[in-house]
Design a protein around this motif. Structure first.
Motif, PDB file in Angstrom:
ATOM      1  N   ASN A   1       0.834  -1.238   0.082  1.00  0.00           N
ATOM      2  CA  ASN A   1       0.047  -0.002  -0.004  1.00  0.00           C
ATOM      3  C   ASN A   1       1.037   1.323   0.135  1.00  0.00           C
ATOM      4  O   ASN A   1       1.695   1.596   0.847  1.00  0.00           O
ATOM      5  CB  ASN A   1      -0.931  -0.136   1.342  1.00  0.00           C
ATOM      6  CG  ASN A   1      -2.000   1.016   1.088  1.00  0.00           C
ATOM      7  OD1 ASN A   1      -1.892   2.114   0.379  1.00  0.00           O
ATOM      8  ND2 ASN A   1      -3.123   0.782   1.950  1.00  0.00           N
ATOM      9  N   ARG A   2       0.674   1.892  -1.115  1.00  0.00           N
ATOM     10  CA  ARG A   2       1.809   3.069  -1.196  1.00  0.00           C
ATOM     11  C   ARG A   2       1.294   4.290  -0.547  1.00  0.00           C
ATOM     12  O   ARG A   2       1.797   5.480  -0.399  1.00  0.00           O
ATOM     13  CB  ARG A   2       1.993   3.443  -2.591  1.00  0.00           C
ATOM     14  CG  ARG A   2       2.910   2.730  -3.140  1.00  0.00           C
ATOM     15  CD  ARG A   2       3.218   3.025  -4.543  1.00  0.00           C
ATOM     16  NE  ARG A   2       4.217   1.790  -5.044  1.00  0.00           N
ATOM     17  CZ  ARG A   2       3.930   1.003  -6.276  1.00  0.00           C
ATOM     18  NH1 ARG A   2       3.063   1.364  -6.885  1.00  0.00           N
ATOM     19  NH2 ARG A   2       4.948   0.263  -6.434  1.00  0.00           N
ATOM     20  N   ASN A   3      -0.032   4.205  -0.011  1.00  0.00           N
ATOM     21  CA  ASN A   3      -0.929   5.529   0.668  1.00  0.00           C
ATOM     22  C   ASN A   3      -0.621   5.334   1.974  1.00  0.00           C
ATOM     23  O   ASN A   3      -0.917   4.589   2.642  1.00  0.00           O
ATOM     24  CB  ASN A   3      -2.514   5.427   0.447  1.00  0.00           C
ATOM     25  CG  ASN A   3      -3.179   6.554   1.121  1.00  0.00           C
ATOM     26  OD1 ASN A   3      -2.627   6.963   2.097  1.00  0.00           O
ATOM     27  ND2 ASN A   3      -4.205   7.016   0.592  1.00  0.00           N
TER      28      ASN A   3
ATOM     29  N   LEU B   1      -1.225   3.203   7.582  1.00  0.00           N
ATOM     30  CA  LEU B   1      -1.203   3.464   8.980  1.00  0.00           C
ATOM     31  C   LEU B   1      -2.605   3.021   9.484  1.00  0.00           C
ATOM     32  O   LEU B   1      -2.674   2.152  10.539  1.00  0.00           O
ATOM     33  CB  LEU B   1      -1.076   4.888   9.287  1.00  0.00           C
ATOM     34  CG  LEU B   1      -0.991   5.232  10.574  1.00  0.00           C
ATOM     35  CD1 LEU B   1       0.158   4.590  11.481  1.00  0.00           C
ATOM     36  CD2 LEU B   1      -1.228   6.761  10.773  1.00  0.00           C
ATOM     37  N   ARG B   2      -3.530   3.243   8.983  1.00  0.00           N
ATOM     38  CA  ARG B   2      -4.967   2.643   9.464  1.00  0.00           C
ATOM     39  C   ARG B   2      -5.266   1.614   9.439  1.00  0.00           C
ATOM     40  O   ARG B   2      -5.764   0.717  10.241  1.00  0.00           O
ATOM     41  CB  ARG B   2      -5.945   3.612   8.501  1.00  0.00           C
ATOM     42  CG  ARG B   2      -6.116   5.142   8.506  1.00  0.00           C
ATOM     43  CD  ARG B   2      -6.739   5.504   9.738  1.00  0.00           C
ATOM     44  NE  ARG B   2      -6.709   7.093   9.675  1.00  0.00           N
ATOM     45  CZ  ARG B   2      -7.291   7.913  10.432  1.00  0.00           C
ATOM     46  NH1 ARG B   2      -8.111   7.403  11.454  1.00  0.00           N
ATOM     47  NH2 ARG B   2      -7.273   9.186  10.363  1.00  0.00           N
ATOM     48  N   GLY B   3      -4.606   0.939   8.444  1.00  0.00           N
ATOM     49  CA  GLY B   3      -4.558  -0.505   8.196  1.00  0.00           C
ATOM     50  C   GLY B   3      -3.935  -1.259   9.345  1.00  0.00           C
ATOM     51  O   GLY B   3      -4.546  -2.364   9.921  1.00  0.00           O
TER      52      GLY B   3
ATOM     53  N   LYS C   1       9.493  -2.866   5.103  1.00  0.00           N
ATOM     54  CA  LYS C   1       8.865  -1.958   4.051  1.00  0.00           C
ATOM     55  C   LYS C   1       8.178  -1.117   5.004  1.00  0.00           C
ATOM     56  O   LYS C   1       7.545  -1.349   6.004  1.00  0.00           O
ATOM     57  CB  LYS C   1       7.822  -2.831   3.055  1.00  0.00           C
ATOM     58  CG  LYS C   1       8.667  -3.528   2.232  1.00  0.00           C
ATOM     59  CD  LYS C   1       7.709  -4.242   1.319  1.00  0.00           C
ATOM     60  CE  LYS C   1       8.717  -4.812   0.157  1.00  0.00           C
ATOM     61  NZ  LYS C   1       7.668  -5.966  -0.418  1.00  0.00           N
ATOM     62  N   GLY C   2       7.899   0.271   4.358  1.00  0.00           N
ATOM     63  CA  GLY C   2       7.149   1.161   5.434  1.00  0.00           C
ATOM     64  C   GLY C   2       8.019   2.174   5.935  1.00  0.00           C
ATOM     65  O   GLY C   2       7.634   3.038   6.560  1.00  0.00           O
ATOM     66  N   GLY C   3       9.195   1.742   6.423  1.00  0.00           N
ATOM     67  CA  GLY C   3      10.253   2.413   6.984  1.00  0.00           C
ATOM     68  C   GLY C   3       9.769   2.508   8.546  1.00  0.00           C
ATOM     69  O   GLY C   3       9.175   1.678   9.081  1.00  0.00           O
TER      70      GLY C   3
END
Length: 115
Positions: A12-14, A19-21, A54-56
């Motif tokens: 998910n690039r958004n 974050l909500r997920g 991933k995601g940092g």
């Protein structure tokens, strides 16, 4: 349900949606466990997300928190049986991601945080 959250947190690039997920994953794991069959898939999925990085850094805390919640709920079972969580319980679970409480945690987790 958990499969849908896995889908939302995969590639998910958004960042806001991602974050909500993860927040939804943690809130859910705070309330009800996945089925025994799905537990091992979810455990592998979250572990893979931890090791992939991933995601940092900003998401790493969420992913690691989800893994701890999964392990705990697998051992203890659902907190409220078949009852839905209250709004206060949902908000507490969401806030516990960034400000964990020591109350009710195993000694190992308390010692880990203090070190």
């Amino acid at each position: 349900f958990y499969l849908q959250i896995c889908k939302q947190t995969t590639e998910n690039r958004n960042k806001q949606s991602l974050l909500r997920g993860w927040e939804l994953m943690i809130i859910s794991l705070n309330t009800f466990p996945p089925s025994n069959k799905f537990y091992y898939y979810l455990q592998g999925y979250i572990a893979k997300q931890i090791t992939s990085g991933k995601g940092g850094e900003e998401f790493q805390k969420y992913i690691e928190h989800a893994y701890k919640k999964l392990e705990r709920i697998h051992k203890t079972g659902a907190k409220r049986g078949n009852q839905a969580p209250t709004l206060e319980e949902v908000e507490h679970a969401r806030k516990s991601i960034l400000t964990p409480s020591f109350f009710g945690n195993p000694l190992e987790e308390i010692m880990e945080v203090q070190s």
